[in-house]
Design an enzyme around this catalytic site. Structure first.
Site, short mmCIF file in Angstrom:
data_model
loop_
_atom_site.label_atom_id
_atom_site.label_comp_id
_atom_site.label_asym_id
_atom_site.label_seq_id
_atom_site.Cartn_x
_atom_site.Cartn_y
_atom_site.Cartn_z
CG HIS A 55 -5.67 -1.34 -0.89
ND1 HIS A 55 -4.62 -0.44 -0.93
CD2 HIS A 55 -5.65 -1.88 0.36
CE1 HIS A 55 -4.01 -0.43 0.25
NE2 HIS A 55 -4.61 -1.29 1.04
NE ARG A 92 -2.17 3.98 2.08
CZ ARG A 92 -3.43 3.68 2.39
NH1 ARG A 92 -4.21 4.59 2.92
NH2 ARG A 92 -3.89 2.48 2.17
#
Length: 469
Positions: A249, A272
Site C-alpha cells: 500500500h 486520496r
C-alpha cells in the site's frame, strides 16, 4: 446436526460466516481465534466496503453495475486470480451492503471513489466510527450476546491456536485440533470448518518464501497475521494460488518520532479518494494519479521520490477534514498528520518551492478542467480561494506491506479446492484473506471487507444447504 461448525478467525470473514449460520440458519457454531480479542485486521479497515448498483448509489445518482465493478476488478488483477470468483464478488456486492444495512442497521450512506474504481462505490457510514470498527463491533456484539444467552448456539473461544484439521479416509472433515494459551492440546469434533484466519503480511518467514524483495518494508498487519491457515491448508493439499502476489500500500504514515518503526498506521485510501494529493519531497510537486491502483502509486513513489527513505507527502484540505474528521483527528493525535499553513509547510517540510507556487499548484489542481495526471476530478477540498495562509493537512507516507492476495483457492461456493479444482474435503471452506483467487495481482481498495462478507455468507449458506441434504 450434533456438532457445531468451527470457524477459525474472528475478523469480518469469520463474523460474517458465523452470523449467516446463526442468524439465518440457526446452525450452532464455535468461533475460535488465537488472539485475545475479536476483530483481526478487519477492525482497522478505514475506507469502507464496496458495493455496485446499491440503493445508496441510486439515491446519489451514481450509475454503477456489477459488470463495471467486475471490469475494474479484472483490470486490477492483471491476468491473475479467478474470474468466476471476481464475478461473484461484484454480483453479490450490493447484497452484502443490503445485508449489513437491513440485518444490522448499519447506515453505509456515504460514498468514496478509491483508486482503480470507475465510480464512487466504497460505502461507509456517516458517524464517528471508522467502517471496519463499526462493522466488526456490530456483528461481534450480536454473537457475544448470543454466546451469553444461547451458549448451545454460539461459543467464542479466544487464545486458542488451531494447529490442524482432521480428515478421514473418505475425505470428510471430522475435527479441528487446537492449543490453548497454556499449551494444552484439544480437539473439537465437527463436520464443517471454515478458515477465516487472514493473511501472512506480518510473517517475515512467509514473506521471505514468497516475496523476498518486500521483507525490509514496514507493514500495517497485526502480529496475528502469520499465515497459519495457509500453512495448514497447503499441508492438507489445497491449491495455493498467487502466493507471491503481496500488495504494498502506498500510504503507510511515517511517525516522525520513530521513522524506522516496522509497523505503520495506514493512511486510509479515502484520504486520496476524496481529493488528497501526493507530493514528491525532492520537487514539491505532484507526480502520479493518486487514484490509480495501489501498485502503480507505490511504484511511482519508489521510482520517483527520494530512494534513501522511500517517502512522499500526503496533502489534504479542509474539505476532507469535514468528511473524515475522526480519521484526521486520530492521525493528528498520533502526530502523524499536521495542520499547517502553506507557508509553514514549506518551512517545516523543506519543500523546494515557494508558498506562492504551492498555492498556484493547488489552485490549478482544484480548478482545472482536466487533470495533468488524468485523475478523475473530485469535489474541491482546498477551498475556493487558495492563499499562502491557507491551512492544509500534511504527513509523510511510505509504502507498506498491506495485503496478501494469494491463499488457498476456493470455488464460488467457498469450498477449498485441490490442484485439480475439486473440493479438497467435504466440509472444508475458506473466506477472506486466507483464500486466494479473488483479487489476482492487485486488490482494489474497499474489496477486502466486501470479500469477507460475500464469501463468508456464501460459506454459511453452503454449509446450511449441505446439512439440509
Amino acid at each position: 446436526m450434533s456438532n457445531p461448525v468451527v470457524i477459525i478467525g474472528t475478523g469480518l470473514a469469520g463474523l460474517a460466516t458465523a452470523n449467516q449460520l446463526v442468524k439465518t440458519h440457526n446452525v450452532p457454531i464455535v468461533l475460535i481465534d488465537k488472539a485475545a480479542s475479536i476483530g483481526g485486521n478487519s477492525i482497522k479497515a478505514s475506507s469502507g466496503i464496496n458495493g455496485a448498483h446499491t440503493t445508496i448509489q441510486e439515491q446519489q445518482q451514481i450509475v454503477d453495475s456489477p459488470e463495471l465493478f467486475l471490469k475494474d476488478t479484472v483490470k486490477s488483477a492483471k491476468g491473475k486470480g479467478s474470474e468466476p470468483l471476481m464475478d461473484k464478488l461484484s454480483k453479490d456486492s450490493h447484497l452484502a451492503i443490503e445485508w449489513l444495512q437491513s440485518e444490522f442497521d448499519l447506515k453505509l450512506d456515504l460514498l468514496a471513489q478509491l483508486g482503480g474504481h470507475s465510480v464512487p462505490r466504497t460505502h461507509r457510514s456517516s458517524g464517528k466510527l471508522p467502517p471496519g470498527f463499526e462493522i466488526v463491533s456490530t456483528l461481534s456484539k450480536y454473537l457475544k450476546d448470543l454466546a451469553e444467552t444461547k451458549p448451545e448456539l454460539v461459543k467464542i473461544q479466544l487464545d486458542s491456536k488451531v494447529t490442524d484439521v482432521n480428515i478421514d479416509g473418505e475425505r470428510n472433515v471430522t475435527g479441528v485440533q487446537y492449543q490453548d494459551k497454556e499449551g494444552n492440546k484439544h480437539t473439537i469434533a465437527t463436520s464443517y470448518v471454515v478458515f477465516c484466519s487472514g493473511g501472512f503480511g506480518f510473517s517475515k518467514d512467509m514473506l521471505k518464501r514468497y516475496a523476498p524483495d518486500l521483507i525490509d518494508l514496514p507493514t500495517t498487519n497485526g502480529s496475528q497475521t502469520t499465515g497459519d491457515g495457509q500453512n495448514i491448508l497447503e499441508k492438507l493439499g489445497a491449491d495455493m494460488i498467487d502466493m507471491d502476489q503481496v500488495q504494498v500500500h502506498p500510504t503507510g504514515l511515517v511517525d516522525p518520532t520513530d521513522r524506522s518503526a516496522g509497523w505503520k498506521f495506514l493512511g486510509a485510501e479515502a484520504l486520496r479518494g476524496l481529493g488528497g494529493i501526493l507530493l514528491n519531497p525532492s520537487t514539491g510537486k505532484r507526480f502520479v494519479n493518486e487514484l490509480t491502483t495501489r501498485d502503480i502509486v507505490t511504484a511511482a513513489i519508489q521510482s520517483q521520490c527520494p530512494k534513501d527513505d522511500n517517502r512522499a507527502y500526503l496533502v489534504m484540505g479542509q474539505g476532507i477534514y469535514e468528511v473524515l474528521k475522526n480519521n484526521l483527528d486520530f492521525y493528528m493525535f498520533k502526530k502523524l498528520i499536521k495542520k499547517v499553513s502553506l507557508e509553514d509547510a514549506i518551512k517545516e517540510y523543506n519543500l523546494p518551492i515557494t508558498a506562492e507556487e504551492f498555492a498556484k499548484d493547488l489552485t490549478t489542481y482544484s480548478t482545472a478542467d482536466k487533470d495533468a495526471f488524468d485523475r478523475p476530478l473530485v469535489t474541491k477540498n482546498f477551498g475556493d480561494s487558495i492563499k499562502t495562509s491557507t491551512e492544509i493537512f500534511i504527513g509523510e507516507v511510505t509504502p507498506v506491506v498491506h495485503f496478501t492476495m494469494g491463499g488457498a483457492k476456493i470455488n464460488t461456493d467457498s469450498e477449498v479446492v485441490n490442484k485439480e479444482g475439486k473440493p479438497l474435503a467435504k466440509g472444508l471452506y475458506a473466506a477472506g484473506e486466507v483464500s486466494g483467487g479473488v483479487h489476482g495481482a492487485n486488490r482494489l481498495g474497499g474489496s477486502s471487507l466486501l470479500e469477507c462478507v460475500v464469501f463468508g455468507r456464501t460459506a454459511g449458506n453452503s454449509i446450511a444447504n449441505s446439512i439440509k441434504c
